[in-house]
Design a protein around this motif. Structure first.
Motif, PDB file in Angstrom:
ATOM      1  N   MET A  24      33.528 -36.111  17.186  1.00 39.93           N
ATOM      2  CA  MET A  24      34.289 -35.487  18.281  1.00 39.93           C
ATOM      3  C   MET A  24      35.239 -36.511  18.895  1.00 39.93           C
ATOM      4  N   ASN A  25      36.422 -36.044  19.279  1.00 38.28           N
ATOM      5  CA  ASN A  25      37.416 -36.895  19.933  1.00 38.28           C
ATOM      6  C   ASN A  25      36.824 -37.533  21.200  1.00 38.28           C
ATOM      7  N   PRO A  26      36.945 -38.865  21.356  1.00 37.01           N
ATOM      8  CA  PRO A  26      36.341 -39.531  22.529  1.00 37.01           C
ATOM      9  C   PRO A  26      36.834 -38.982  23.865  1.00 37.01           C
ATOM     10  N   TYR A  27      38.127 -38.589  23.930  1.00 40.53           N
ATOM     11  CA  TYR A  27      38.667 -38.046  25.183  1.00 40.53           C
ATOM     12  C   TYR A  27      38.007 -36.709  25.518  1.00 40.53           C
ATOM     13  N   VAL A  28      37.851 -35.870  24.490  1.00 40.81           N
ATOM     14  CA  VAL A  28      37.192 -34.568  24.687  1.00 40.81           C
ATOM     15  C   VAL A  28      35.741 -34.775  25.121  1.00 40.81           C
ATOM     16  N   LEU A  29      35.060 -35.705  24.444  1.00 43.91           N
ATOM     17  CA  LEU A  29      33.659 -35.986  24.784  1.00 43.91           C
ATOM     18  C   LEU A  29      33.528 -36.495  26.222  1.00 43.91           C
ATOM     19  N   THR A  30      34.483 -37.342  26.634  1.00 43.73           N
ATOM     20  CA  THR A  30      34.469 -37.859  28.013  1.00 43.73           C
ATOM     21  C   THR A  30      34.627 -36.734  29.024  1.00 43.73           C
ATOM     22  N   ILE A  31      35.562 -35.805  28.747  1.00 47.80           N
ATOM     23  CA  ILE A  31      35.777 -34.664  29.651  1.00 47.80           C
ATOM     24  C   ILE A  31      34.515 -33.799  29.732  1.00 47.80           C
ATOM     25  N   LEU A  32      33.886 -33.553  28.558  1.00 46.09           N
ATOM     26  CA  LEU A  32      32.689 -32.701  28.533  1.00 46.09           C
ATOM     27  C   LEU A  32      31.529 -33.356  29.287  1.00 46.09           C
ATOM     28  N   LEU A  33      31.323 -34.662  29.060  1.00 45.63           N
ATOM     29  CA  LEU A  33      30.229 -35.352  29.761  1.00 45.63           C
ATOM     30  C   LEU A  33      30.492 -35.442  31.262  1.00 45.63           C
ATOM     31  N   SER A  34      31.778 -35.616  31.639  1.00 47.28           N
ATOM     32  CA  SER A  34      32.127 -35.626  33.071  1.00 47.28           C
ATOM     33  C   SER A  34      31.848 -34.258  33.698  1.00 47.28           C
ATOM     34  N   SER A  35      32.178 -33.193  32.969  1.00 45.60           N
ATOM     35  CA  SER A  35      31.916 -31.829  33.463  1.00 45.60           C
ATOM     36  C   SER A  35      30.422 -31.582  33.580  1.00 45.60           C
ATOM     37  N   LEU A  36      29.678 -32.123  32.621  1.00 47.34           N
ATOM     38  CA  LEU A  36      28.209 -31.994  32.651  1.00 47.34           C
ATOM     39  C   LEU A  36      27.659 -32.625  33.931  1.00 47.34           C
ATOM     40  N   GLY A  37      28.145 -33.836  34.238  1.00 42.56           N
ATOM     41  CA  GLY A  37      27.725 -34.516  35.463  1.00 42.56           C
ATOM     42  C   GLY A  37      28.191 -33.786  36.703  1.00 42.56           C
ATOM     43  N   LEU A  38      29.432 -33.288  36.667  1.00 40.60           N
ATOM     44  CA  LEU A  38      29.987 -32.565  37.817  1.00 40.60           C
ATOM     45  C   LEU A  38      29.167 -31.319  38.140  1.00 40.60           C
ATOM     46  N   GLY A  39      28.802 -30.546  37.107  1.00 35.93           N
ATOM     47  CA  GLY A  39      28.020 -29.322  37.322  1.00 35.93           C
ATOM     48  C   GLY A  39      26.684 -29.613  37.972  1.00 35.93           C
ATOM     49  N   THR A  40      26.012 -30.673  37.484  1.00 32.79           N
ATOM     50  CA  THR A  40      24.703 -31.031  38.045  1.00 32.79           C
ATOM     51  C   THR A  40      24.828 -31.509  39.492  1.00 32.79           C
ATOM     52  N   VAL A  41      25.811 -32.367  39.749  1.00 32.12           N
ATOM     53  CA  VAL A  41      25.994 -32.898  41.108  1.00 32.12           C
ATOM     54  C   VAL A  41      26.380 -31.783  42.071  1.00 32.12           C
ATOM     55  N   LEU A  42      27.191 -30.826  41.591  1.00 31.05           N
ATOM     56  CA  LEU A  42      27.596 -29.685  42.419  1.00 31.05           C
ATOM     57  C   LEU A  42      26.367 -28.866  42.830  1.00 31.05           C
ATOM     58  N   LEU A  61      28.593 -24.521  30.315  1.00 29.66           N
ATOM     59  CA  LEU A  61      29.811 -24.472  29.503  1.00 29.66           C
ATOM     60  C   LEU A  61      30.187 -25.856  28.970  1.00 29.66           C
ATOM     61  N   ALA A  62      29.799 -26.928  29.688  1.00 29.15           N
ATOM     62  CA  ALA A  62      30.138 -28.276  29.235  1.00 29.15           C
ATOM     63  C   ALA A  62      29.277 -28.713  28.051  1.00 29.15           C
ATOM     64  N   ILE A  63      28.015 -28.271  28.016  1.00 33.74           N
ATOM     65  CA  ILE A  63      27.136 -28.765  26.943  1.00 33.74           C
ATOM     66  C   ILE A  63      27.297 -27.963  25.645  1.00 33.74           C
ATOM     67  N   ILE A  64      27.841 -26.752  25.725  1.00 32.64           N
ATOM     68  CA  ILE A  64      27.930 -25.912  24.524  1.00 32.64           C
ATOM     69  C   ILE A  64      28.771 -26.553  23.405  1.00 32.64           C
ATOM     70  N   PRO A  65      29.979 -27.094  23.694  1.00 30.90           N
ATOM     71  CA  PRO A  65      30.714 -27.765  22.611  1.00 30.90           C
ATOM     72  C   PRO A  65      29.989 -29.003  22.058  1.00 30.90           C
ATOM     73  N   ILE A  66      29.251 -29.706  22.924  1.00 29.18           N
ATOM     74  CA  ILE A  66      28.491 -30.877  22.454  1.00 29.18           C
ATOM     75  C   ILE A  66      27.398 -30.432  21.485  1.00 29.18           C
ATOM     76  N   MET A  67      26.748 -29.285  21.784  1.00 31.14           N
ATOM     77  CA  MET A  67      25.696 -28.770  20.912  1.00 31.14           C
ATOM     78  C   MET A  67      26.253 -28.300  19.567  1.00 31.14           C
ATOM     79  N   ALA A  68      27.463 -27.720  19.599  1.00 26.43           N
ATOM     80  CA  ALA A  68      28.034 -27.112  18.388  1.00 26.43           C
ATOM     81  C   ALA A  68      28.893 -28.077  17.579  1.00 26.43           C
ATOM     82  N   GLN A  69      28.945 -29.361  17.948  1.00 26.47           N
ATOM     83  CA  GLN A  69      29.880 -30.279  17.298  1.00 26.47           C
ATOM     84  C   GLN A  69      29.554 -30.568  15.839  1.00 26.47           C
ATOM     85  N   GLN A  70      28.319 -30.306  15.393  1.00 26.48           N
ATOM     86  CA  GLN A  70      27.953 -30.572  14.000  1.00 26.48           C
ATOM     87  C   GLN A  70      28.577 -29.588  13.014  1.00 26.48           C
ATOM     88  N   HIS A  71      28.933 -28.406  13.461  1.00 25.31           N
ATOM     89  CA  HIS A  71      29.450 -27.336  12.594  1.00 25.31           C
ATOM     90  C   HIS A  71      28.456 -26.965  11.491  1.00 25.31           C
TER      91      HIS A  71
END
Length: 349
Positions: free
Chosen positions: A1-19, A38-48
């Motif tokens: 997975m693209n590092p920028y995309v992964l960073t956005i997804l992990l940041s969203s994961l943290g944001l959702g929990t903190v919210l 919604l943030a963890i779903i692409p991380i789970m499906a990244q293996q294809h």
């Protein structure tokens, strides 16, 4: 997975929990849970991989159902009482629905069926996130709503989860499914004590996260997914195999390891609250869990790997993993029991 995309997804994961942590209003908490999902779903499906896609779909459907139940319960409560605050749940329909929805989000019995199947379809790093970080936001809501929930319901769900977690893991050969049932059992212990001593629940959750992280990272380092491949670990790294066995025994709650501390304190608190029968049943179900941890320890340290093994010989792979996090959390997973007097003094404040 693209590092920028992964960073956005992990940041969203943290944001959702903190919210969700920061919210006292049901709608804001619900938004946090949705961002988290919604943030963890692409991380789970990244293996294809078909198995990963199936696991992601199951996870999405269960989490969406739980979120809809939370929204329905909070709207019902607001309609009947005019209150949107999390700690102001007062109608029995709303409190029971919220409890079942949070149980579904966490994977507590009797709505636990999705957790082993989903975890089995994921790689170990994603499974670690699902087993640790994803439990935080629902637990924060459960702790806030606990005073309004029927204590008999909490104790029943807790005991059923410890029983199912012990019973379900007995006949498994896949390590990820075994860790999923271990997660169900540990969450059952936390829910059992939730209304009587929330600080003990937080202590149990912290130690559960440390021990589970250590177990997942050990399996990832050894490249082990089944009990058979676990048997190759001793040849590759005897020190890590010995420590992994101790971590598994710590998960089982054996003294003098860290995992004994929460079980000891929870049983003590249940007895103080006049629930000796619940304490006895919980202790008995812990023996079921201990059996499959001992089974894993036996495979890890006392067996020679089979010649018919279909996996790649792990000692022939290049070793590029950073082991510092594994070292730190393994030390914590094994050596915190002497701090019990200090912990109890802090809990008493």
């Amino acid at each position: 997975m693209n590092p920028y995309v992964l960073t956005i997804l992990l940041s969203s994961l943290g944001l959702g929990t903190v919210l969700t942590f920061a919210s006292s209003h049901w709608l804001l908490a619900w938004m946090g849970l949705e961002i988290n999902t919604l943030a963890i779903i692409p991380i789970m499906a990244q293996q294809h991989h078909p198995r990963a896609i199936e696991a992601t779909t199951k996870y999405f459907l269960t989490q969406a159902t739980a979120a809809a139940m939370i929204l329905f319960a909070s709207t019902t409560n607001a309609w009947l009482t005019g209150e949107w605050e999390i700690h102001q749940l007062s109608h029995p329909l709303a409190t029971t629905t919220v409890m079942l929805a949070l149980a579904l989000k966490l994977g507590l019995a009797p709505v636990h069926f999705w957790l082993p199947e989903v975890l089995q379809g994921l790689e170990l790093t994603t499974g670690l996130i699902l087993s640790t970080w994803q439990k935080l936001a629902p637990f924060a809501l459960m702790i806030q709503a606990a005073p309004t929930i029927n204590s008999s319901l909490l104790v029943a769900i807790g005991l059923l989860s410890t029983l199912v977690g012990g019973w379900g893991g007995l006949n498994q050969t896949q390590l990820r499914k075994i860790l999923a049932y271990s997660s169900i059992a540990h969450l059952g212990w936390m829910v059992l004590i939730l209304q009587f001593a929330p600080s003990l629940t937080l202590l149990s959750l912290s130690l559960y996260i440390i021990m589970t992280s250590s177990a997942f990272l050990t399996l990832k380092t050894n490249n082990a997914l089944t009990i058979n491949t676990l048997a190759t670990s001793w040849t590759k790294s005897p020190t890590l195999a010995a420590l992994a066995a101790l971590v598994l025994l710590s998960l089982g709650g054996l003294p003098p390891l860290s995992g004994f501390m929460p079980k000891w304190l929870i049983l003590q608190e249940l007895t103080k609250q006049g629930l000796p029968l619940s304490a006895t049943l919980a202790a008995m179900t812990a023996l079921l869990s201990l059996y499959f941890y001992l089974r894993l320890c036996y495979a890890l340290t006392l067996t020679i790997y089979p010649n018919t093994l279909t996996a790649t010989a792990p000692w022939r792979l290049n070793f590029t993993m950073i082991t510092l996090p594994l070292s730190i959390i393994t030390i914590l997973a094994l050596g915190l029991l002497p701090l019990t007097p200090a912990v109890t003094a802090m809990l008493a404040l």
